[in-house]
Design an enzyme around this catalytic site. Sequence first.
Site, PDB file in Angstrom:
ATOM      1  N   GLY A  48       0.775  -1.442  -0.061  1.00  0.00           N
ATOM      2  CA  GLY A  48      -0.035   0.063  -0.133  1.00  0.00           C
ATOM      3  C   GLY A  48       0.825   1.269  -0.171  1.00  0.00           C
ATOM      4  N   GLY A  70      -0.843   4.790  -0.296  1.00  0.00           N
ATOM      5  CA  GLY A  70      -1.517   6.172  -0.156  1.00  0.00           C
ATOM      6  C   GLY A  70      -2.072   6.324   1.257  1.00  0.00           C
ATOM      7  N   GLU A  71      -2.732   5.261   1.656  1.00  0.00           N
ATOM      8  CA  GLU A  71      -3.160   5.307   3.228  1.00  0.00           C
ATOM      9  C   GLU A  71      -2.477   4.934   4.104  1.00  0.00           C
ATOM     10  OE1 GLU A  71      -4.443   3.369   0.911  1.00  0.00           O
ATOM     11  OE2 GLU A  71      -6.331   4.183   0.152  1.00  0.00           O
TER      12      GLU A  71
END
Length: 199
Positions: A159, A161-162
Amino acid sequence: RESHIDVVAHAAGIDPMDFRMNNMDSPEMLETLRLAATTFGYNKEKRPGHGYGIALGQDAGTLVAMIAEVFVDKATGVVQPIRIVCAQDMGQVVNPHGATLQTEGGITMGIGYALYEEIEFNGGEMKTTNFNRYEITRFSKTPKIECVFIDKMDSKPQGGGEPAIICVGAAIANAVFDACRARVNRMPVTPERILAAMS
């Protein structure tokens, strides 16, 4: 959790960075924290009213180490974010520019959660009914953001972005404490809550 780790470190009389490095059992997270500390220049002397805060986390397969610098006006409780460094181990970084943009966006959103965005209630009545009463992160309140990555070409991408957003609140809250000794345990870390914690 990350604010509690700082509370324990201060109670033991140990720098929060040293406390984490001395008690971490993940070589990957340790490497990520070292990258953040080196990029930030953690051992530099702080200016009056400034504080540093650290937070670590893991989300969507990505390890995050974040260090924030803030300035706190002790008379008003107003916080000005100065700088945030975010180091991530997100496996193979397929698009470094895209990863940087996603990380910067997550941090900017996290600053809003940490310092400004609050929905006010009066009993069962919601007082915040429109954006004229809902503060968000403005350009004038956005700090310098530096994103660095441990690029593992032999690992699958994780991942991008988060993950960064999960550390912003604790990093800023810890930096506020370092700047003025106000331990605020609720977001957003508003001037009113800072002044109440200082009194």
